[in-house]
Design a protein around this motif. Structure first.
Motif, PDB file in Angstrom:
ATOM      1  N   ALA A 167      10.829  59.705  83.819  1.00 36.45           N
ATOM      2  CA  ALA A 167      12.187  59.475  83.332  1.00 36.45           C
ATOM      3  C   ALA A 167      12.099  58.979  81.895  1.00 36.45           C
ATOM      4  N   LEU A 168      13.060  59.380  81.057  1.00 35.25           N
ATOM      5  CA  LEU A 168      13.138  58.922  79.672  1.00 35.25           C
ATOM      6  C   LEU A 168      14.519  58.351  79.400  1.00 35.25           C
ATOM      7  N   VAL A 169      14.557  57.231  78.659  1.00 36.51           N
ATOM      8  CA  VAL A 169      15.829  56.559  78.409  1.00 36.51           C
ATOM      9  C   VAL A 169      16.052  56.207  76.945  1.00 36.51           C
ATOM     10  N   GLU A 170      15.029  56.317  76.101  1.00 37.00           N
ATOM     11  CA  GLU A 170      15.146  55.813  74.733  1.00 37.00           C
ATOM     12  C   GLU A 170      14.433  56.718  73.743  1.00 37.00           C
ATOM     13  N   LEU A 171      15.012  56.826  72.538  1.00 32.11           N
ATOM     14  CA  LEU A 171      14.405  57.506  71.396  1.00 32.11           C
ATOM     15  C   LEU A 171      14.489  56.585  70.183  1.00 32.11           C
ATOM     16  N   ALA A 172      13.470  56.622  69.354  1.00 34.43           N
ATOM     17  CA  ALA A 172      13.485  55.840  68.117  1.00 34.43           C
ATOM     18  C   ALA A 172      12.677  56.572  67.056  1.00 34.43           C
TER      19      ALA A 172
END
Length: 423
Positions: A167-172
């Motif tokens: 699962a992925l929840v964040e990008l920066a």
């Protein structure tokens, strides 16, 4: 609660304070807030905030921080993420209801373009951009995927990230322009990095803590970055990088459990982590020691204007503004609105059992059996359920030794857990 290496209460006057702004309705949570420059010189800024009620609020000028207008509403959607390109005109909203919105006029008009995303899933938890390229990732309740447009949202690709994450929840985007994605694998929290805009990914951090996430990332400078570890039990930690995200080290925050989500630093030494149900925690020594600071809770995002670490905004139960000057204004915490979870019946369990769940709205649902340290033992349920009351069977748990366990629930509204006993 005891805080790791506690130094006692840190004086708010040394740093500044957070105050609620605007006249925002109480809807449970404002999941994201984004700031863009209104001029090429980056001297004035505007902001957008989105919430679980499908609302977009806009502040035309951060110098008039209390003036926010309701810009758009899509009441059937839970808005999770918002991002604008550098001109402040082309923007995107990720939802948890399969809608994906785009604007090209600063938010005056929004269009659902989910049908232009060529993949089977369109729920988006995190958004980021660099130049004319925009990326999005999903989703907290599995699976992991990446959407990408290289032409300001006109055309899109959809890529499964199952080889790298569950699962992925964040990008920066780091100051050097590298893209980082964060979430979890089957074994623990993870951070991924790409140096070619999203074609090839490598794992730069991997933990072994069961169902836990890297929830939010903050690049404070070209070298220093911090990220929160969100889990279901045990002690509380963050991760920190001193080499621009190449390597990350886990650091203790507290021996007690805090449900960490938001994070933000005004410089390399001074910043906050944001528990969902407890006061913000402040460090002034680069994460070595922490102490309770503001009474604000439930913050999901702390963000700053482009090119500066001043005039921060935080999105949580309301929208909050960071005042550099000392202030005695206190903000009482607001309890997040979460689905009713439980009870487990019967409990203790010595045969068939079920758990009650009363959902506020149509949402993704993930339920897992964990040991008391938060490690995943068994998946109980995965899927989307409508609003209302549900009774979900727990299945055969007789394979597990007698003792105490946790039942972990993840929905669009947040994460929660309850205890059960197997006899």
């Amino acid at each position: 609660m005891f805080l790791c290496l506690s130094v006692g209460l840190l004086a708010q006057e040394d740093v500044g304070s957070w105050v609620s702004v605007g006249n925002f309705p109480v809807v449970g949570r404002y999941d994201d807030v984004h700031i863009a420059a209104t001029d090429e010189e980056q001297t004035t800024f505007e902001a957008w905030a989105v919430n679980r009620a499908g609302q977009v609020f806009h502040a035309p000028n951060l110098n008039e921080i209390d003036l926010w207008d309701l810009q758009f509403t899509s009441s059937q959607n839970y808005f999770r993420a918002v991002d604008f390109l550098d001109d402040g005109l082309t923007g995107f909203i990720g939802s948890l209801n399969s809608s994906f919105f785009m604007t090209e006029d600063g938010g005056e008009n929004w269009t659902d373009i989910a049908d232009q995303l060529p993949g089977p899933e369109t729920d988006i938890c995190g958004l980021a951009h660099r130049g004319d390229t925009v990326w999005g990732v999903g989703v907290f309740a599995d699976p992991a995927y990446l959407i990408q447009s290289n032409d300001r949202g006109q055309n899109w690709t959809w890529t499964s990230m199952a080889d790298h994450a569950t699962a992925l929840v964040e990008l920066a985007v780091s100051p050097s322009g590298e893209l980082f994605a964060a979430g979890r694998t089957d074994t623990g929290a993870t951070i991924l990095r790409t140096t070619d805009g999203g074609q090839v990914w490598e794992t730069v951090f991997a933990n072994n803590g069961g169902i836990e996430f890297i929830w939010k990332i903050d690049f404070v400078s070209a070298d220093v970055a911090y990220a929160t570890v969100e889990n279901f039990g045990g002690n509380t930690t963050i991760v920190k990088s001193l080499d621009g995200g190449n390597t990350w080290t886990e650091m203790p925050v507290s021996q007690d459990y805090f449900d960490l989500q938001g994070i933000g630093f005004i410089d390399e030494q001074t910043g906050w982590v944001c528990p969902r149900n407890n006061a913000m925690l402040l460090t002034t020594d680069g994460g070595q020691t922490w102490a309770p600071d503001e009474l604000i809770s439930n913050v999901n995002r702390i963000t700053f204007p482009p090119g500066t670490r001043q005039n921060a905004l935080a999105s949580g139960s309301l929208i909050y503004y960071f005042q550099q000057a000392p202030s005695s204004t206190g903000v009482e915490p607001l309890t997040p609105i979460l689905p009713a979870f439980g009870p487990v019946y019967p409990n203790p369990i010595n045969g068939p059992a079920s758990v009650k769940l009363d959902l506020l709205r149509n949402t993704r649902v993930s339920i897992d059996l964990l040991d008391t340290s938060g490690r995943q033992l068994q998946s109980i349920y995965r899927g989307r359920l409508p609003a209302g009351e549900h009774s979900l069977a727990l299945g055969d748990l007789s394979q597990y030794p007698p003792g105490s366990y946790l039942l972990a629930l993840r929905t669009s509204e947040g994460h929660q857990s309850l205890s059960l006993i197997i006899q």
